[in-house]
Design a protein around this motif. Structure first.
Motif, PDB file in Angstrom:
ATOM      1  N   SER A   1       0.824  -1.204   0.000  1.00 52.01           N
ATOM      2  CA  SER A   1       0.000   0.000   0.000  1.00 52.01           C
ATOM      3  C   SER A   1       0.856   1.252   0.000  1.00 52.01           C
ATOM      4  CB  SER A   1      -0.948   0.004   1.209  1.00 52.01           C
ATOM      5  OG  SER A   1      -0.207   0.018   2.412  1.00 52.01           O
TER       6      SER A   1
ATOM      7  N   SER B   1       2.151   2.146  -3.347  1.00 50.99           N
ATOM      8  CA  SER B   1       1.126   2.870  -4.087  1.00 50.99           C
ATOM      9  C   SER B   1       1.135   4.353  -3.746  1.00 50.99           C
ATOM     10  CB  SER B   1      -0.259   2.277  -3.801  1.00 50.99           C
ATOM     11  OG  SER B   1      -0.326   0.948  -4.242  1.00 50.99           O
ATOM     12  N   MET B   2       1.491   4.683  -2.505  1.00 54.65           N
ATOM     13  CA  MET B   2       1.588   6.097  -2.126  1.00 54.65           C
ATOM     14  C   MET B   2       2.696   6.774  -2.933  1.00 54.65           C
ATOM     15  SD  MET B   2       2.349   7.855   1.579  1.00 54.65           S
ATOM     16  CE  MET B   2       4.066   7.297   1.590  1.00 54.65           C
TER      17      MET B   2
ATOM     18  N   SER C   1      -4.735   9.777  -3.449  1.00 51.06           N
ATOM     19  CA  SER C   1      -4.120   8.464  -3.212  1.00 51.06           C
ATOM     20  C   SER C   1      -3.220   8.504  -1.972  1.00 51.06           C
ATOM     21  CB  SER C   1      -3.308   8.027  -4.430  1.00 51.06           C
ATOM     22  OG  SER C   1      -4.128   7.822  -5.551  1.00 51.06           O
TER      23      SER C   1
ATOM     24  N   THR D   1      -3.785   6.457   1.421  1.00 48.34           N
ATOM     25  CA  THR D   1      -2.710   5.588   1.904  1.00 48.34           C
ATOM     26  C   THR D   1      -2.359   5.883   3.353  1.00 48.34           C
ATOM     27  OG1 THR D   1      -1.781   5.418  -0.328  1.00 48.34           O
ATOM     28  CG2 THR D   1      -0.333   4.856   1.502  1.00 48.34           C
TER      29      THR D   1
ATOM     30  N   ALA E   1      -5.548   3.198   4.259  1.00 46.13           N
ATOM     31  CA  ALA E   1      -5.087   1.935   3.690  1.00 46.13           C
ATOM     32  C   ALA E   1      -4.767   0.891   4.752  1.00 46.13           C
ATOM     33  CB  ALA E   1      -3.863   2.172   2.801  1.00 46.13           C
TER      34      ALA E   1
ATOM     35  N   SER F   1      -7.889   6.401  -7.370  1.00 45.36           N
ATOM     36  CA  SER F   1      -7.102   6.502  -6.145  1.00 45.36           C
ATOM     37  C   SER F   1      -7.260   5.241  -5.298  1.00 45.36           C
ATOM     38  CB  SER F   1      -7.536   7.730  -5.338  1.00 45.36           C
ATOM     39  OG  SER F   1      -7.276   8.921  -6.053  1.00 45.36           O
TER      40      SER F   1
ATOM     41  N   TYR G   1      -5.425   2.330  -7.087  1.00 45.34           N
ATOM     42  CA  TYR G   1      -3.980   2.307  -6.927  1.00 45.34           C
ATOM     43  C   TYR G   1      -3.573   1.875  -5.521  1.00 45.34           C
ATOM     44  CZ  TYR G   1      -3.899   5.046 -11.251  1.00 45.34           C
ATOM     45  OH  TYR G   1      -4.070   5.464 -12.548  1.00 45.34           O
ATOM     46  N   VAL G   2      -4.307   2.336  -4.517  1.00 43.27           N
ATOM     47  CA  VAL G   2      -3.910   2.099  -3.123  1.00 43.27           C
ATOM     48  C   VAL G   2      -4.379   0.746  -2.606  1.00 43.27           C
ATOM     49  CG1 VAL G   2      -4.118   2.960  -0.758  1.00 43.27           C
ATOM     50  CG2 VAL G   2      -3.852   4.566  -2.641  1.00 43.27           C
TER      51      VAL G   2
END
Length: 499
Positions: free
Chosen positions: A181, A184-185, A320, A324, A328, A392, A395-396
Protein backbone atom coordinates in the motif's frame (compact mmCIF):
# COMPACT_ATOMS: atom_id res chain seq x y z
CA UNK A 1 11.44 -14.92 11.31
CA UNK A 2 11.77 -11.29 12.34
CA UNK A 3 11.99 -10.61 16.06
CA UNK A 4 11.35 -6.88 15.71
CA UNK A 5 8.68 -5.34 17.89
CA UNK A 6 5.48 -4.34 16.13
CA UNK A 7 4.95 -0.66 15.36
CA UNK A 8 2.90 1.59 17.58
CA UNK A 9 -0.56 2.64 16.42
CA UNK A 10 0.56 5.94 14.86
CA UNK A 11 3.74 4.63 13.20
CA UNK A 12 1.90 1.53 12.02
CA UNK A 13 -0.52 3.75 10.09
CA UNK A 14 1.84 6.44 8.84
CA UNK A 15 4.87 4.41 7.73
CA UNK A 16 5.15 0.76 8.87
CA UNK A 17 8.58 0.16 7.27
CA UNK A 18 11.58 -0.81 9.41
CA UNK A 19 14.78 1.19 9.05
CA UNK A 20 16.65 -1.95 8.01
CA UNK A 21 14.12 -2.48 5.19
CA UNK A 22 14.68 0.92 3.57
CA UNK A 23 17.56 -0.52 1.55
CA UNK A 24 15.00 -2.68 -0.23
CA UNK A 25 11.95 -0.44 -0.05
CA UNK A 26 13.34 2.88 -1.31
CA UNK A 27 14.74 1.64 -4.66
CA UNK A 28 11.42 -0.10 -5.36
CA UNK A 29 9.62 3.12 -4.42
CA UNK A 30 11.77 5.29 -6.71
CA UNK A 31 11.28 2.90 -9.62
CA UNK A 32 7.55 2.87 -8.96
CA UNK A 33 7.41 6.69 -8.90
CA UNK A 34 9.07 6.86 -12.32
CA UNK A 35 7.01 4.05 -13.90
CA UNK A 36 3.80 5.59 -12.54
CA UNK A 37 4.89 9.03 -13.77
CA UNK A 38 5.33 7.63 -17.29
CA UNK A 39 2.00 5.82 -17.01
CA UNK A 40 0.09 8.91 -15.86
CA UNK A 41 1.72 11.20 -18.42
CA UNK A 42 1.42 8.91 -21.47
CA UNK A 43 -2.14 8.03 -20.45
CA UNK A 44 -3.08 11.71 -20.45
CA UNK A 45 -1.18 12.50 -23.65
CA UNK A 46 -2.82 9.66 -25.59
CA UNK A 47 -6.32 10.80 -24.58
CA UNK A 48 -5.54 14.46 -25.26
CA UNK A 49 -4.27 13.67 -28.77
CA UNK A 50 -7.25 11.47 -29.59
CA UNK A 51 -9.89 13.85 -28.23
CA UNK A 52 -8.35 16.87 -30.00
CA UNK A 53 -7.67 15.38 -33.43
CA UNK A 54 -9.70 12.19 -33.78
CA UNK A 55 -12.66 12.24 -31.38
CA UNK A 56 -13.81 10.31 -28.31
CA UNK A 57 -15.82 7.68 -30.16
CA UNK A 58 -12.76 6.78 -32.26
CA UNK A 59 -10.95 5.77 -29.05
CA UNK A 60 -13.35 2.89 -28.55
CA UNK A 61 -13.24 1.77 -32.16
CA UNK A 62 -9.46 1.69 -31.79
CA UNK A 63 -9.69 -0.32 -28.57
CA UNK A 64 -12.14 -2.76 -30.08
CA UNK A 65 -10.28 -3.32 -33.35
CA UNK A 66 -6.59 -2.89 -32.55
CA UNK A 67 -5.62 -2.81 -28.89
CA UNK A 68 -6.62 -6.33 -27.85
CA UNK A 69 -4.79 -7.98 -30.80
CA UNK A 70 -1.80 -5.77 -29.98
CA UNK A 71 -1.84 -6.82 -26.33
CA UNK A 72 -2.03 -10.48 -27.33
CA UNK A 73 0.98 -9.95 -29.60
CA UNK A 74 2.90 -8.21 -26.81
CA UNK A 75 1.97 -11.01 -24.41
CA UNK A 76 3.32 -13.65 -26.82
CA UNK A 77 6.50 -11.60 -27.24
CA UNK A 78 6.85 -11.17 -23.48
CA UNK A 79 6.42 -14.91 -23.01
CA UNK A 80 9.22 -15.64 -25.48
CA UNK A 81 11.50 -13.13 -23.76
CA UNK A 82 10.71 -14.53 -20.31
CA UNK A 83 11.54 -18.05 -21.48
CA UNK A 84 14.86 -17.03 -22.99
CA UNK A 85 16.14 -14.71 -20.29
CA UNK A 86 15.93 -14.09 -16.55
CA UNK A 87 14.27 -11.47 -14.40
CA UNK A 88 16.72 -8.69 -15.24
CA UNK A 89 16.67 -9.50 -18.95
CA UNK A 90 12.87 -9.29 -19.01
CA UNK A 91 12.82 -5.97 -17.21
CA UNK A 92 15.54 -4.36 -19.33
CA UNK A 93 14.04 -5.66 -22.60
CA UNK A 94 10.63 -4.15 -21.82
CA UNK A 95 12.09 -0.79 -20.77
CA UNK A 96 14.44 -0.51 -23.74
CA UNK A 97 11.63 -1.30 -26.20
CA UNK A 98 9.39 1.43 -24.81
CA UNK A 99 12.32 3.84 -24.62
CA UNK A 100 12.95 3.30 -28.32
CA UNK A 101 9.29 3.73 -29.31
CA UNK A 102 8.63 6.85 -27.23
CA UNK A 103 11.84 8.39 -28.57
CA UNK A 104 10.68 7.69 -32.14
CA UNK A 105 7.28 9.20 -31.32
CA UNK A 106 8.84 12.32 -29.81
CA UNK A 107 11.29 12.91 -32.65
CA UNK A 108 9.24 11.85 -35.67
CA UNK A 109 5.81 10.18 -35.44
CA UNK A 110 3.89 12.87 -33.55
CA UNK A 111 5.64 16.02 -34.87
CA UNK A 112 5.14 14.75 -38.46
CA UNK A 113 1.70 13.23 -37.92
CA UNK A 114 -0.03 15.52 -40.43
CA UNK A 115 2.31 14.39 -43.19
CA UNK A 116 1.97 10.73 -42.23
CA UNK A 117 -1.80 10.48 -41.85
CA UNK A 118 -3.82 8.75 -44.57
CA UNK A 119 -6.13 11.51 -45.79
CA UNK A 120 -6.91 9.83 -49.11
CA UNK A 121 -7.91 6.63 -47.34
CA UNK A 122 -10.20 8.57 -45.02
CA UNK A 123 -11.92 10.45 -47.85
CA UNK A 124 -12.65 7.26 -49.81
CA UNK A 125 -14.00 5.23 -46.92
CA UNK A 126 -15.91 8.11 -45.33
CA UNK A 127 -17.92 8.40 -48.53
CA UNK A 128 -18.58 4.66 -48.78
CA UNK A 129 -19.17 3.85 -45.10
CA UNK A 130 -20.25 7.06 -43.31
CA UNK A 131 -21.55 5.19 -40.26
CA UNK A 132 -18.01 4.01 -39.51
CA UNK A 133 -16.44 7.45 -39.65
CA UNK A 134 -14.88 7.11 -36.20
CA UNK A 135 -13.08 3.91 -37.24
CA UNK A 136 -11.75 5.54 -40.41
CA UNK A 137 -10.50 8.49 -38.37
CA UNK A 138 -8.55 6.14 -36.09
CA UNK A 139 -6.92 4.47 -39.11
CA UNK A 140 -6.27 7.77 -40.91
CA UNK A 141 -4.50 9.23 -37.85
CA UNK A 142 -2.35 6.10 -37.42
CA UNK A 143 0.64 7.84 -35.73
CA UNK A 144 -1.66 8.99 -32.90
CA UNK A 145 -3.37 5.58 -32.80
CA UNK A 146 -0.01 3.76 -32.66
CA UNK A 147 1.09 5.99 -29.79
CA UNK A 148 -2.23 5.28 -28.03
CA UNK A 149 -1.64 1.52 -28.33
CA UNK A 150 1.86 1.76 -26.86
CA UNK A 151 0.73 4.03 -24.03
CA UNK A 152 -1.86 1.37 -23.14
CA UNK A 153 0.82 -1.32 -23.38
CA UNK A 154 3.08 0.60 -20.98
CA UNK A 155 0.43 0.41 -18.26
CA UNK A 156 0.02 -3.32 -18.79
CA UNK A 157 3.57 -4.57 -19.33
CA UNK A 158 5.88 -2.01 -17.73
CA UNK A 159 3.68 -1.49 -14.68
CA UNK A 160 1.33 -4.41 -14.09
CA UNK A 161 3.50 -7.27 -15.38
CA UNK A 162 7.20 -6.37 -15.32
CA UNK A 163 7.41 -4.20 -12.22
CA UNK A 164 5.08 -6.20 -10.01
CA UNK A 165 6.63 -9.52 -11.05
CA UNK A 166 10.00 -8.15 -9.90
CA UNK A 167 8.56 -6.84 -6.62
CA UNK A 168 6.78 -10.12 -5.88
CA UNK A 169 10.03 -12.05 -6.41
CA UNK A 170 11.98 -10.09 -3.79
CA UNK A 171 9.22 -9.39 -1.26
CA UNK A 172 8.29 -11.82 1.51
CA UNK A 173 4.66 -12.43 2.49
CA UNK A 174 5.04 -10.65 5.84
CA UNK A 175 6.58 -7.62 4.13
CA UNK A 176 3.98 -7.45 1.37
CA UNK A 177 1.24 -6.60 3.85
CA UNK A 178 3.20 -3.48 4.85
CA UNK A 179 5.05 -2.63 1.63
CA UNK A 180 2.42 -2.73 -1.07
CA UNK A 181 0.00 0.00 0.00
CA UNK A 182 2.91 2.36 0.67
CA UNK A 183 4.42 1.61 -2.71
CA UNK A 184 1.13 2.87 -4.09
CA UNK A 185 1.59 6.10 -2.13
CA UNK A 186 4.91 6.64 -3.90
CA UNK A 187 3.19 5.89 -7.20
CA UNK A 188 0.80 8.74 -6.38
CA UNK A 189 3.80 11.09 -6.35
CA UNK A 190 4.40 10.06 -9.96
CA UNK A 191 0.85 11.06 -10.81
CA UNK A 192 1.29 14.46 -9.14
CA UNK A 193 4.53 14.99 -11.05
CA UNK A 194 2.76 14.13 -14.31
CA UNK A 195 0.07 16.69 -13.48
CA UNK A 196 2.77 19.34 -13.03
CA UNK A 197 4.29 18.52 -16.42
CA UNK A 198 0.89 18.82 -18.13
CA UNK A 199 0.57 22.38 -16.79
CA UNK A 200 3.63 23.51 -18.75
CA UNK A 201 2.76 25.83 -21.64
CA UNK A 202 4.92 23.87 -24.08
CA UNK A 203 3.00 20.65 -23.33
CA UNK A 204 -0.42 22.34 -23.39
CA UNK A 205 0.29 23.74 -26.87
CA UNK A 206 2.24 20.77 -28.31
CA UNK A 207 1.26 17.55 -26.58
CA UNK A 208 4.21 15.49 -27.84
CA UNK A 209 6.62 17.72 -25.88
CA UNK A 210 5.60 15.80 -22.77
CA UNK A 211 7.36 12.72 -24.14
CA UNK A 212 10.83 14.14 -23.48
CA UNK A 213 10.10 13.79 -19.77
CA UNK A 214 8.98 10.19 -20.32
CA UNK A 215 12.25 9.41 -22.10
CA UNK A 216 14.31 10.85 -19.24
CA UNK A 217 12.27 8.89 -16.69
CA UNK A 218 12.78 5.55 -18.49
CA UNK A 219 16.55 6.14 -18.62
CA UNK A 220 16.50 6.77 -14.84
CA UNK A 221 14.45 3.59 -14.33
CA UNK A 222 17.08 1.53 -16.13
CA UNK A 223 19.92 3.08 -14.10
CA UNK A 224 18.23 2.61 -10.71
CA UNK A 225 16.97 -0.89 -11.49
CA UNK A 226 20.33 -2.23 -12.62
CA UNK A 227 22.15 -0.66 -9.66
CA UNK A 228 19.55 -2.14 -7.30
CA UNK A 229 19.67 -5.64 -8.79
CA UNK A 230 23.47 -5.57 -8.71
CA UNK A 231 23.23 -4.96 -4.98
CA UNK A 232 20.73 -7.81 -4.66
CA UNK A 233 23.15 -10.17 -6.40
CA UNK A 234 26.02 -9.00 -4.19
CA UNK A 235 23.96 -9.43 -0.99
CA UNK A 236 21.36 -12.16 -1.69
CA UNK A 237 20.95 -13.14 1.96
CA UNK A 238 19.90 -9.61 2.87
CA UNK A 239 17.07 -9.45 0.34
CA UNK A 240 15.82 -13.05 0.38
CA UNK A 241 14.12 -12.89 3.77
CA UNK A 242 12.25 -16.16 3.35
CA UNK A 243 13.83 -19.11 1.58
CA UNK A 244 11.24 -20.18 -0.96
CA UNK A 245 11.15 -23.80 -2.10
CA UNK A 246 12.41 -24.22 -5.63
CA UNK A 247 10.04 -25.60 -8.19
CA UNK A 248 10.81 -27.41 -11.38
CA UNK A 249 9.87 -24.96 -14.13
CA UNK A 250 7.79 -26.27 -16.98
CA UNK A 251 8.11 -24.19 -20.12
CA UNK A 252 4.77 -23.37 -21.69
CA UNK A 253 3.83 -21.64 -24.90
CA UNK A 254 1.36 -18.76 -24.85
CA UNK A 255 -1.55 -21.03 -25.80
CA UNK A 256 -0.55 -23.53 -23.12
CA UNK A 257 -0.35 -20.78 -20.52
CA UNK A 258 -3.87 -19.62 -21.43
CA UNK A 259 -5.12 -23.21 -21.08
CA UNK A 260 -3.36 -23.39 -17.72
CA UNK A 261 -5.15 -20.22 -16.69
CA UNK A 262 -8.49 -21.70 -17.74
CA UNK A 263 -7.84 -24.81 -15.59
CA UNK A 264 -7.10 -22.72 -12.48
CA UNK A 265 -10.20 -21.54 -10.61
CA UNK A 266 -7.91 -19.36 -8.49
CA UNK A 267 -6.55 -17.45 -11.49
CA UNK A 268 -9.91 -17.37 -13.24
CA UNK A 269 -11.43 -15.58 -10.25
CA UNK A 270 -8.50 -13.19 -10.24
CA UNK A 271 -9.17 -12.60 -13.94
CA UNK A 272 -12.75 -11.62 -13.12
CA UNK A 273 -11.43 -8.94 -10.76
CA UNK A 274 -9.04 -7.58 -13.39
CA UNK A 275 -11.56 -7.79 -16.25
CA UNK A 276 -14.24 -6.25 -14.01
CA UNK A 277 -12.16 -3.20 -13.17
CA UNK A 278 -11.10 -2.72 -16.79
CA UNK A 279 -14.69 -2.98 -18.00
CA UNK A 280 -16.10 -0.65 -15.35
CA UNK A 281 -13.50 2.11 -15.68
CA UNK A 282 -13.59 1.99 -19.50
CA UNK A 283 -17.38 2.33 -19.58
CA UNK A 284 -17.30 5.11 -17.00
CA UNK A 285 -14.53 7.02 -18.76
CA UNK A 286 -16.29 6.76 -22.11
CA UNK A 287 -19.08 8.98 -20.82
CA UNK A 288 -16.63 11.24 -18.96
CA UNK A 289 -14.44 11.77 -22.05
CA UNK A 290 -17.53 12.50 -24.12
CA UNK A 291 -18.37 15.29 -21.67
CA UNK A 292 -14.80 16.63 -21.93
CA UNK A 293 -14.94 16.61 -25.73
CA UNK A 294 -18.26 18.48 -25.74
CA UNK A 295 -16.88 21.07 -23.33
CA UNK A 296 -13.64 21.70 -25.26
CA UNK A 297 -15.61 22.08 -28.51
CA UNK A 298 -17.94 24.54 -26.81
CA UNK A 299 -15.05 26.66 -25.53
CA UNK A 300 -12.98 26.31 -28.71
CA UNK A 301 -9.77 26.20 -26.66
CA UNK A 302 -7.72 23.01 -27.08
CA UNK A 303 -5.27 24.00 -24.33
CA UNK A 304 -8.10 23.39 -21.84
CA UNK A 305 -7.49 19.66 -22.39
CA UNK A 306 -4.06 19.84 -20.77
CA UNK A 307 -5.51 21.71 -17.80
CA UNK A 308 -8.27 19.13 -17.33
CA UNK A 309 -5.87 16.19 -17.39
CA UNK A 310 -3.34 18.02 -15.20
CA UNK A 311 -6.09 18.60 -12.65
CA UNK A 312 -7.11 14.94 -12.79
CA UNK A 313 -3.59 13.50 -12.43
CA UNK A 314 -2.70 15.85 -9.59
CA UNK A 315 -5.91 15.07 -7.73
CA UNK A 316 -5.39 11.32 -8.18
CA UNK A 317 -1.95 11.64 -6.62
CA UNK A 318 -3.02 13.78 -3.67
CA UNK A 319 -6.10 11.71 -2.81
CA UNK A 320 -4.12 8.46 -3.21
CA UNK A 321 -1.59 9.72 -0.66
CA UNK A 322 -4.34 10.73 1.78
CA UNK A 323 -6.05 7.36 1.41
CA UNK A 324 -2.71 5.59 1.90
CA UNK A 325 -1.77 7.55 5.01
CA UNK A 326 -5.10 7.46 6.80
CA UNK A 327 -7.20 4.61 5.42
CA UNK A 328 -5.09 1.93 3.69
CA UNK A 329 -3.52 0.26 6.73
CA UNK A 330 -6.75 0.07 8.81
CA UNK A 331 -8.61 -1.28 5.77
CA UNK A 332 -5.95 -3.88 4.92
CA UNK A 333 -5.84 -4.99 8.57
CA UNK A 334 -9.54 -5.86 8.24
CA UNK A 335 -8.48 -8.64 5.89
CA UNK A 336 -7.90 -9.22 2.19
CA UNK A 337 -11.56 -9.71 1.31
CA UNK A 338 -12.63 -6.44 2.93
CA UNK A 339 -9.77 -4.50 1.30
CA UNK A 340 -10.44 -6.04 -2.12
CA UNK A 341 -14.14 -5.09 -1.87
CA UNK A 342 -13.47 -1.37 -1.33
CA UNK A 343 -12.67 -0.65 -5.00
CA UNK A 344 -15.86 -2.13 -6.51
CA UNK A 345 -18.01 -0.56 -3.78
CA UNK A 346 -16.40 2.85 -4.43
CA UNK A 347 -16.92 2.42 -8.17
CA UNK A 348 -20.60 1.59 -7.57
CA UNK A 349 -21.21 4.67 -5.41
CA UNK A 350 -19.35 7.01 -7.78
CA UNK A 351 -21.15 5.61 -10.82
CA UNK A 352 -24.57 6.19 -9.31
CA UNK A 353 -23.64 9.76 -8.28
CA UNK A 354 -22.19 10.68 -11.69
CA UNK A 355 -25.04 9.32 -13.79
CA UNK A 356 -27.61 10.85 -11.45
CA UNK A 357 -25.98 14.25 -12.03
CA UNK A 358 -25.94 13.74 -15.80
CA UNK A 359 -29.63 12.90 -15.71
CA UNK A 360 -30.75 15.83 -13.57
CA UNK A 361 -27.83 18.32 -13.70
CA UNK A 362 -29.42 20.62 -16.27
CA UNK A 363 -32.03 21.76 -13.71
CA UNK A 364 -29.23 23.85 -12.16
CA UNK A 365 -28.56 25.84 -15.38
CA UNK A 366 -30.73 28.87 -14.43
CA UNK A 367 -28.83 29.20 -11.13
CA UNK A 368 -25.41 28.50 -12.65
CA UNK A 369 -25.80 31.26 -15.24
CA UNK A 370 -25.54 33.83 -12.45
CA UNK A 371 -22.06 32.43 -11.68
CA UNK A 372 -21.05 32.20 -15.38
CA UNK A 373 -21.07 28.42 -15.18
CA UNK A 374 -23.02 25.63 -16.92
CA UNK A 375 -24.18 22.12 -16.14
CA UNK A 376 -21.79 20.85 -18.84
CA UNK A 377 -18.84 22.40 -16.99
CA UNK A 378 -20.00 20.86 -13.70
CA UNK A 379 -20.50 17.50 -15.44
CA UNK A 380 -16.83 17.62 -16.50
CA UNK A 381 -15.76 18.48 -12.94
CA UNK A 382 -17.95 15.80 -11.36
CA UNK A 383 -16.66 13.27 -13.88
CA UNK A 384 -13.04 14.20 -13.13
CA UNK A 385 -13.38 13.71 -9.39
CA UNK A 386 -15.39 10.53 -9.72
CA UNK A 387 -12.57 9.07 -11.87
CA UNK A 388 -10.07 10.44 -9.35
CA UNK A 389 -11.73 8.66 -6.42
CA UNK A 390 -12.10 5.36 -8.28
CA UNK A 391 -8.50 5.38 -9.50
CA UNK A 392 -7.10 6.50 -6.15
CA UNK A 393 -8.73 3.56 -4.39
CA UNK A 394 -7.64 1.32 -7.25
CA UNK A 395 -3.98 2.31 -6.93
CA UNK A 396 -3.91 2.10 -3.12
CA UNK A 397 -6.09 -0.97 -2.52
CA UNK A 398 -6.99 -2.83 -5.72
CA UNK A 399 -3.44 -3.12 -7.08
CA UNK A 400 -1.83 -4.22 -3.77
CA UNK A 401 -4.59 -6.73 -2.99
CA UNK A 402 -4.40 -8.09 -6.54
CA UNK A 403 -0.64 -8.50 -6.34
CA UNK A 404 -0.87 -10.17 -2.92
CA UNK A 405 -2.91 -12.94 -4.55
CA UNK A 406 0.16 -14.07 -6.54
CA UNK A 407 2.55 -14.41 -3.59
CA UNK A 408 1.56 -17.91 -2.37
CA UNK A 409 1.79 -19.32 -5.92
CA UNK A 410 4.78 -21.16 -7.35
CA UNK A 411 7.18 -19.36 -9.68
CA UNK A 412 5.81 -20.82 -12.93
CA UNK A 413 2.23 -19.87 -12.05
CA UNK A 414 3.34 -16.38 -11.08
CA UNK A 415 5.17 -15.63 -14.32
CA UNK A 416 2.82 -17.35 -16.80
CA UNK A 417 -0.39 -16.69 -14.89
CA UNK A 418 0.46 -13.05 -14.31
CA UNK A 419 1.30 -12.47 -17.95
CA UNK A 420 -2.03 -14.04 -18.96
CA UNK A 421 -4.15 -12.29 -16.32
CA UNK A 422 -2.56 -8.85 -16.54
CA UNK A 423 -1.51 -8.99 -20.19
CA UNK A 424 -4.72 -10.35 -21.69
CA UNK A 425 -7.25 -10.09 -18.84
CA UNK A 426 -6.74 -6.39 -18.20
CA UNK A 427 -7.12 -5.65 -21.89
CA UNK A 428 -10.11 -7.96 -22.28
CA UNK A 429 -12.21 -5.88 -19.91
CA UNK A 430 -11.41 -2.62 -21.67
CA UNK A 431 -11.80 -4.16 -25.12
CA UNK A 432 -15.14 -5.69 -24.17
CA UNK A 433 -16.22 -2.24 -23.03
CA UNK A 434 -15.12 -0.85 -26.38
CA UNK A 435 -17.09 -3.48 -28.30
CA UNK A 436 -20.19 -2.70 -26.23
CA UNK A 437 -19.77 1.05 -26.68
CA UNK A 438 -19.17 0.91 -30.44
CA UNK A 439 -22.03 -1.53 -30.99
CA UNK A 440 -24.52 0.39 -28.83
CA UNK A 441 -23.50 3.79 -30.18
CA UNK A 442 -23.81 2.49 -33.75
CA UNK A 443 -27.20 0.83 -33.18
CA UNK A 444 -28.89 3.08 -30.61
CA UNK A 445 -26.85 6.22 -30.01
CA UNK A 446 -26.69 7.72 -33.48
CA UNK A 447 -22.95 7.09 -33.59
CA UNK A 448 -22.27 8.92 -30.31
CA UNK A 449 -21.91 8.09 -26.64
CA UNK A 450 -24.41 10.58 -25.19
CA UNK A 451 -27.38 8.49 -26.34
CA UNK A 452 -26.36 5.26 -24.59
CA UNK A 453 -25.79 6.39 -21.00
CA UNK A 454 -28.63 4.29 -19.52
CA UNK A 455 -27.41 0.89 -20.83
CA UNK A 456 -23.86 1.84 -19.81
CA UNK A 457 -24.80 2.45 -16.18
CA UNK A 458 -26.85 -0.77 -16.03
CA UNK A 459 -23.91 -2.79 -17.39
CA UNK A 460 -21.53 -1.20 -14.86
CA UNK A 461 -23.79 -2.15 -11.94
CA UNK A 462 -24.13 -5.75 -13.17
CA UNK A 463 -20.36 -6.11 -13.58
CA UNK A 464 -19.68 -4.74 -10.08
CA UNK A 465 -22.05 -7.30 -8.54
CA UNK A 466 -20.19 -10.14 -10.33
CA UNK A 467 -16.88 -8.58 -9.21
CA UNK A 468 -17.94 -8.64 -5.55
CA UNK A 469 -19.03 -12.28 -5.81
CA UNK A 470 -15.60 -13.20 -7.25
CA UNK A 471 -13.85 -11.34 -4.39
CA UNK A 472 -15.75 -13.39 -1.84
CA UNK A 473 -14.81 -16.74 -3.40
CA UNK A 474 -11.21 -15.76 -4.14
CA UNK A 475 -10.73 -14.63 -0.54
CA UNK A 476 -11.44 -18.15 0.66
CA UNK A 477 -9.13 -19.78 -1.92
CA UNK A 478 -6.36 -17.27 -1.11
CA UNK A 479 -6.47 -18.18 2.59
CA UNK A 480 -6.13 -21.86 1.68
CA UNK A 481 -3.20 -21.16 -0.70
CA UNK A 482 -1.38 -19.09 1.93
CA UNK A 483 -1.72 -21.87 4.51
CA UNK A 484 -0.24 -24.34 2.01
CA UNK A 485 2.53 -21.87 1.10
CA UNK A 486 3.52 -21.37 4.75
CA UNK A 487 3.59 -25.13 5.29
CA UNK A 488 5.93 -25.57 2.30
CA UNK A 489 8.23 -22.81 3.54
CA UNK A 490 8.35 -24.34 7.01
CA UNK A 491 9.14 -27.76 5.57
CA UNK A 492 11.87 -26.35 3.33
CA UNK A 493 13.44 -24.39 6.19
CA UNK A 494 13.37 -27.44 8.48
CA UNK A 495 15.03 -29.53 5.78
CA UNK A 496 17.71 -26.84 5.40
CA UNK A 497 18.38 -26.84 9.16
CA UNK A 498 18.62 -30.65 9.18
CA UNK A 499 21.26 -30.53 6.45
Amino acid sequence: MSTKKEFGNVRGIIFPIYKSELRKFLPMAFIFILISFCYALTRSLKDMNMIKEVGTTAIYWLKAAAITPSMIFFTILYGKVSRSTGRDGRFNAVMIYFLAFFTLSFLFLLPQRELLQLNTFFTIFEARFPNLIALWKAICHWPISLFYIHAEAWGTFALSVTFWTFVNEITAVNQAKRFYSFLSMFAALGSILAGSILKLDSVAEHFHQGLKFVIIAIVLILVIYNYFTADIKANPAYYQIQQKPKKVKIKMSFIESIKFLARSKYLMLLSILVIGYGLVIALFEAVQKDQIEQYTKLTGDDTILAGIYAQQQTAVGIISILVTLFLATPIIKRGWRFAASVTPVTALVMTVLFFTFLRFGDVFDPILKDFHLSSLYLAVEVGIYNVVLIKSVKYVLFDPTKEAVYIPLDEETKVRGKAAVDGVGSRLGKSLASVLITAMSYLFGGGGISGIRTPIVLIIIAVIILWLIAVRTLGRLKAEAEAKHEAELSSANNAQVTK
